[in-house]
Write a protein that holds these residues in place. Structure first.
Motif, PDB file in Angstrom:
ATOM      1  N   ILE A 104       0.869  -1.168   0.000  1.00 15.16           N
ATOM      2  CA  ILE A 104       0.000   0.000   0.000  1.00 15.16           C
ATOM      3  C   ILE A 104       0.911   1.224   0.000  1.00 15.16           C
ATOM      4  O   ILE A 104       2.118   1.094   0.204  1.00 15.16           O
ATOM      5  N   PRO A 105       0.370   2.421  -0.245  1.00 21.91           N
ATOM      6  CA  PRO A 105       1.247   3.592  -0.338  1.00 21.91           C
ATOM      7  C   PRO A 105       2.194   3.806   0.844  1.00 21.91           C
ATOM      8  O   PRO A 105       3.312   4.265   0.663  1.00 21.91           O
ATOM      9  N   ASN A 106       1.782   3.453   2.068  1.00 16.79           N
ATOM     10  CA  ASN A 106       2.642   3.661   3.242  1.00 16.79           C
ATOM     11  C   ASN A 106       3.535   2.472   3.564  1.00 16.79           C
ATOM     12  O   ASN A 106       4.198   2.464   4.605  1.00 16.79           O
ATOM     13  N   SER A 107       3.558   1.460   2.694  1.00 16.23           N
ATOM     14  CA  SER A 107       4.421   0.297   2.933  1.00 16.23           C
ATOM     15  C   SER A 107       5.885   0.711   2.852  1.00 16.23           C
ATOM     16  O   SER A 107       6.291   1.410   1.922  1.00 16.23           O
ATOM     17  N   VAL A 108       6.664   0.269   3.824  1.00 17.75           N
ATOM     18  CA  VAL A 108       8.103   0.538   3.821  1.00 17.75           C
ATOM     19  C   VAL A 108       8.766  -0.532   2.963  1.00 17.75           C
ATOM     20  O   VAL A 108       8.599  -1.722   3.198  1.00 17.75           O
ATOM     21  N   ILE A 109       9.510  -0.109   1.969  1.00 18.98           N
ATOM     22  CA  ILE A 109      10.230  -1.029   1.087  1.00 18.98           C
ATOM     23  C   ILE A 109      11.583  -1.387   1.702  1.00 18.98           C
ATOM     24  O   ILE A 109      12.053  -2.507   1.595  1.00 18.98           O
TER      25      ILE A 109
END
Length: 187
Positions: A104-109
């Protein structure tokens, strides 16, 4: 007959004129991807992300040239272990990329970790499936700084056409980004 031209039925074909200008050849990503930008991710000044979208829904995640990372000249490494999740262990199979980690947009890669102990998270900024992490960044983290829009990409993300189009439409185009950055530098 001139030495740099050949004739075919009276027509001249200047050989030197047929060679493209090698100084103006675009890179692969410049030819086939459209750049989009998110500025000040999570409200952090100059925490800017660049996503390169291909027409086939593939998106390359990277840091924008205006990201504060490019101003800090200190040794760093990239860590793709996020909490209990190792992004490097992501495994996709088949045409539908089954088994890929959902983002999702706030997922930390991942994280950029400096030698002085400071670090920052790299967020995905879009929804989709993690297809691949650029493992070369673990061995050669300098690629992120040297080639952010090609060999230094962080991850490859795949989303549906609808999600990719909606995401692109909410982000800044390259022209809009360039204008904003130019205005910020002049102030």
């Amino acid at each position: 007959m001139e030495s740099d031209a050949r004739t075919n039925g009276g027509l001249k074909f200047p050989i030197l004129d047929s060679i493209p200008d090698l100084n103006n050849i675009k890179s692969f990503t410049e030819r086939y991807f459209s750049k989009r930008y998110v500025l000040n991710v999570n409200g952090i000044k100059n925490n800017d992300v660049m996503i390169l979208f291909h027409s086939n829904r593939i998106a390359l995640l990277s840091l924008a040239p205006s990201h504060f990372f490019f101003k800090k000249d200190e040794e760093y490494k990239i860590n793709f272990c996020v909490g209990k999740l190792n992004r490097l262990a992501n495994s996709v199979k088949g045409k539908g990329k089954k088994g890929g980690q959902h983002l999702i947009p706030n997922s930390v890669i991942g994280k950029v970790e400096y030698k002085d102990g400071t670090s920052f998270d790299i967020l995905c900024c879009m929804s989709g499936t993690l297809v691949e992490i650029n493992e070369e960044l673990v061995k050669s983290p300098c690629l992120l700084k040297s080639y952010p829009d090609s060999n230094g990409f962080i991850a490859i993300v795949l989303s549906s056409i609808k999600i990719a189009d909606n995401t692109k439409n909410k982000m800044l185009t390259h022209e809009e980004y360039t204008e904003i950055i130019k205005d910020c530098c002049e102030s």
